[in-house]
Design an enzyme around this catalytic site. Structure first.
Site, PDB file in Angstrom:
ATOM      1  N   LYS A 124      33.511  28.609  38.819  1.00  0.00           N
ATOM      2  CA  LYS A 124      34.146  30.152  38.238  1.00  0.00           C
ATOM      3  C   LYS A 124      35.444  29.801  38.360  1.00  0.00           C
ATOM      4  O   LYS A 124      35.958  29.047  39.478  1.00  0.00           O
ATOM      5  CB  LYS A 124      33.266  30.964  38.721  1.00  0.00           C
ATOM      6  CG  LYS A 124      33.359  31.479  40.271  1.00  0.00           C
ATOM      7  CD  LYS A 124      33.376  32.787  41.090  1.00  0.00           C
ATOM      8  CE  LYS A 124      33.383  32.972  41.999  1.00  0.00           C
ATOM      9  NZ  LYS A 124      32.675  33.469  43.280  1.00  0.00           N
ATOM     10  N   ARG A 127      28.064  45.072  44.948  1.00  0.00           N
ATOM     11  CA  ARG A 127      29.158  44.562  43.875  1.00  0.00           C
ATOM     12  C   ARG A 127      27.677  44.584  42.460  1.00  0.00           C
ATOM     13  O   ARG A 127      26.637  45.838  41.901  1.00  0.00           O
ATOM     14  CB  ARG A 127      29.826  43.407  43.438  1.00  0.00           C
ATOM     15  CG  ARG A 127      30.002  43.546  44.693  1.00  0.00           C
ATOM     16  CD  ARG A 127      31.461  42.647  44.996  1.00  0.00           C
ATOM     17  NE  ARG A 127      30.247  40.895  44.668  1.00  0.00           N
ATOM     18  CZ  ARG A 127      31.270  39.515  44.835  1.00  0.00           C
ATOM     19  NH1 ARG A 127      32.808  39.472  44.850  1.00  0.00           N
ATOM     20  NH2 ARG A 127      30.767  38.592  44.708  1.00  0.00           N
ATOM     21  N   TYR A 160      66.761  37.294  46.473  1.00  0.00           N
ATOM     22  CA  TYR A 160      67.027  38.455  45.557  1.00  0.00           C
ATOM     23  C   TYR A 160      67.647  39.585  47.451  1.00  0.00           C
ATOM     24  O   TYR A 160      66.446  39.379  48.234  1.00  0.00           O
ATOM     25  CB  TYR A 160      66.050  39.008  45.206  1.00  0.00           C
ATOM     26  CG  TYR A 160      66.430  38.394  43.564  1.00  0.00           C
ATOM     27  CD1 TYR A 160      67.042  38.556  42.685  1.00  0.00           C
ATOM     28  CD2 TYR A 160      64.610  37.740  43.001  1.00  0.00           C
ATOM     29  CE1 TYR A 160      67.159  37.570  41.693  1.00  0.00           C
ATOM     30  CE2 TYR A 160      65.193  37.712  41.512  1.00  0.00           C
ATOM     31  CZ  TYR A 160      66.261  37.625  40.899  1.00  0.00           C
ATOM     32  OH  TYR A 160      66.252  36.982  39.926  1.00  0.00           O
ATOM     33  N   MET A 192      60.283  34.742  40.871  1.00  0.00           N
ATOM     34  CA  MET A 192      58.860  34.549  39.803  1.00  0.00           C
ATOM     35  C   MET A 192      59.665  33.122  39.351  1.00  0.00           C
ATOM     36  O   MET A 192      58.309  32.417  39.461  1.00  0.00           O
ATOM     37  CB  MET A 192      59.537  35.265  38.482  1.00  0.00           C
ATOM     38  CG  MET A 192      58.450  34.985  37.625  1.00  0.00           C
ATOM     39  SD  MET A 192      59.170  35.438  36.012  1.00  0.00           S
ATOM     40  CE  MET A 192      58.737  37.739  36.705  1.00  0.00           C
TER      41      MET A 192
HETATM   42  C1  LIG Z   1      31.948  32.989  44.551  1.00  0.00           C
HETATM   43  C2  LIG Z   1      30.146  33.006  44.330  1.00  0.00           C
HETATM   44  C3  LIG Z   1      30.057  31.799  44.649  1.00  0.00           C
HETATM   45  C4  LIG Z   1      30.620  31.028  45.870  1.00  0.00           C
HETATM   46  O1  LIG Z   1      31.546  31.104  46.989  1.00  0.00           O
HETATM   47  P1  LIG Z   1      32.179  30.179  47.840  1.00  0.00           P
HETATM   48  O2  LIG Z   1      32.369  31.515  48.983  1.00  0.00           O
HETATM   49  O3  LIG Z   1      33.839  30.385  47.380  1.00  0.00           O
HETATM   50  O4  LIG Z   1      31.169  29.239  48.518  1.00  0.00           O
HETATM   51  C5  LIG Z   1      28.010  31.902  45.083  1.00  0.00           C
HETATM   52  N1  LIG Z   1      27.722  32.576  44.044  1.00  0.00           N
HETATM   53  C6  LIG Z   1      28.425  33.227  43.705  1.00  0.00           C
HETATM   54  C7  LIG Z   1      27.396  35.032  42.727  1.00  0.00           C
HETATM   55  C8  LIG Z   1      29.670  34.065  43.856  1.00  0.00           C
HETATM   56  O5  LIG Z   1      30.381  35.017  43.224  1.00  0.00           O
END
Ligand SMILES: *Cc1c(COP(=O)(O)O)cnc(C)c1O
Length: 545
Positions: free
Chosen positions: A38, A134, A264, A312
């Protein structure tokens, strides 16, 4: 990238990544490994990481949403892909047609899948919220979700496949409570008549430290990218290798007197006469501005402090009297073997986690892949299924160039056609790739502006002269020669030999004589028992040294 842009690169070491995936999947066994790609594979680039994961022990992939899953399918990846974040307009029909596994947290999602009316039923994984608050059904809503899934399964709209949840990683006690909640939810569902083929919970943290949470499959993410999920152990402590190196080059240097203000707000002043170096990376590239005052970078074998605010597009380094020139390499973070900072150290400087440091690296930073082939030459590997053979072919095909020659050997039914089909897909050539037995050689033009694939069956060729007579464009294409041993040597200085062996005693699936019949290994994938193959890869000549 255009030569005019400043040099900003994330080097992605695929061999480090494969090492991590192999290490983690061995640790998790007998649980399978699903690799989370992801967020563009945590900033590393989704498709190359997905392929490398499948080459090295992962059997499925996890992405956040359906569009990412469809992108992996479009790239030709056939392994199971799991996606779990859906809004009301999610493309459930497309997901079903593309055989995407769907995480399901609410009844409306099941109804939407059914309403999409796809021609095939997607596998669904019902999610119970075990404490993270969640996605996922509450315990109160769970029976209704299970009943809905059973009804949609009976109607043929979905295939009820798995139950799952995700941990809060708050403490071992909290995670044990969550695991108990998952087991209870499974029991409740079973009482309602559900049967799950798979139950899953753990990501990196519990996958490493909580064996009882590994269940059917571990969804590994961050650990595979070589960043520790723990505060008290680094990736190196865990035997894992950081995958990403963020680098740039010095674009200007200047000598300034003591008391000179930098960047800055002039929050930094040189303590004495000093040399300043300018580096063209900033918070738009993911360098966290909050690390101002703490962060160090690696130039010419030494650490130097970032001086003043990270801007930036750039930051300034105080070199003191260090001898650094325009064009010298600047490593922001990397493996850490030589003393360069790691993403984990940056996480400390930026009051965050290493995940955020790698995932936030911006789009101006070019991803450059190292070790794109899996220590290919000289290796021997076990390939368990036709799908893996296909993936193996693809992974090689993706790295080939015009002029490359492959000598492919193996009995009838060994998987030569499956391999070559994958190879053609990896090259992006027009299919279908089938056995060339009746035509001796078949040319598959590229669909992506690359070299063509010429697929030769040399079984009935008596000599190298006859092979030469086919007038193959060896220089301008990739040539795969089946039964080419003893012939190709006369025509090509360099070639890669791939020998596929079946386990001892396994008969040829087709039962017909080699050379008199089309190679049937494609058909074999359907009905014959799946036997693992041993594949030996050897290189000859300069190209494959
Ligand atoms: C991101 C995620 C993972 C992997 O998690 P890590 O801590 O990066 O190993 C697994 N399952 C779900 C649902 C996630 O959102």
């Amino acid at each position: 990238m255009s030569g005019a842009a400043p040099d900003r690169e994330a080097l992605i070491d695929l061999e480090a990544f494969r090492h991590n995936v192999r290490t983690l999947s061995a640790l998790a066994r007998p649980a399978d490994t699903m690799l989370a790609v992801k967020a563009d594979a945590y900033g590393h680039g989704m498709v190359p990481m997905a392929r490398a994961a499948l080459e090295s022990g992962a059997t499925s992939l996890a992405v956040l949403d359906i569009p990412a899953a469809l992108e992996l399918r479009a790239a030709g990846i056939t392994a199971p892909i799991f996606a779990w974040m859906h809004d009301p307009d999610a493309l459930f029909g497309e997901a079903a047609e593309a055989d995407i596994d769907l995480g399901i947290s609410a009844v409306w999602q099941l109804d939407a899948i059914a309403a999409a009316g796809a021609s095939r039923a997607p596998r669904v994984h019902l999610k119970i919220d075990t404490g993270l608050s969640r996605n996922g059904s509450t315990e109160a809503d769970w029976p209704a979700l299970v009943r809905s899934a059973l009804a949609h399964d009976a109607a043929g709209a979905v295939k009820l496949h798995a139950a799952w949840s995700h941990l809060a990683d708050a403490s071992p006690e909290d995670d044990r409570v969550a695991l108990d909640k998952l087991h209870r939810a499974v029991a409740v569902a079973e009482e309602l008549g559900a049967r799950f083929e798979l139950v899953h919970l753990a990501a990196s943290s519990a996958g490493i430290r909580m064996p009882e949470a590994r269940l059917g499959v571990v969804r590994f993410g961050i650990a595979a990218y070589g960043v520790s999920p723990f505060d008290d152990e680094s990736a190196r402590d865990l035997g894992l290798r950081p995958v990403m190196t963020l680098r740039s080059r010095v674009v200007s240097t200047k000598r300034v007197p003591a008391g000179h203000g930098v960047s800055y707000g002039l929050t930094y002043r040189t303590e004495r006469e000093s040399t300043l170096a300018l580096v063209p990376l900033g918070y738009a590239d993911g360098i966290p501005r909050i690390a101002t005052g703490r962060a160090r970078v690696w130039i010419g074998g030494r650490r130097y402090p970032i001086a003043g605010r990270i801007a930036m597009d750039q930051f300034v380094v105080d070199l003191g009297d260090g001898a650094v020139e325009v064009g010298d390499e600047v490593v922001v973070f990397g493996e850490g073997d030589d003393g360069e900072p790691t993403a984990e150290e940056w996480a400390g400087w930026a009051e965050t986690i290493g995940d955020e440091i790698v995932a936030r690296v911006g789009p101006r930073v070019e991803r450059v892949y190292l070790n794109t082939t899996d220590a290919l030459v000289g290796s021997v590997r076990e390939i368990a299924t036709p799908e893996e053979m296909h993936e193996f072919g693809r992974s090689i095909g993706a790295t080939l160039a015009a002029g490359d020659v492959i000598v492919l050997s193996g009995d009838l039914g060994a998987g030569k056609t499956t391999f070559t089909r994958g190879l053609g897909e990896g090259m992006g050539v027009r299919g279908p790739v089938t056995s060339p037995t009746f035509v001796l050689a078949r040319t598959h033009p590229s669909l992506v502006g690359g070299p063509a694939l010429v697929h030769v069956d040399a079984y009935r060729l008596g000599s190298a002269l006859e092979l030469d007579d086919l007038d193959i464009d060896f220089a301008g294409s990739v040539v795969v020669v089946e039964w080419g041993r003893g012939l190709v040597e006369a025509l090509a200085e360099s070639f890669l030999a791939i020998d596929i062996e079946r386990p001892h005693g396994a008969g040829a699936g087709g039962g017909s004589d080699a050379g008199t019949d089309a190679d049937v290994d494609g058909a074999e994938a359907g009905d014959a028992p799946v036997e693992p193959r041993t594949v030996r890869i050897t290189g000859t000549g300069e190209r494959w040294r």
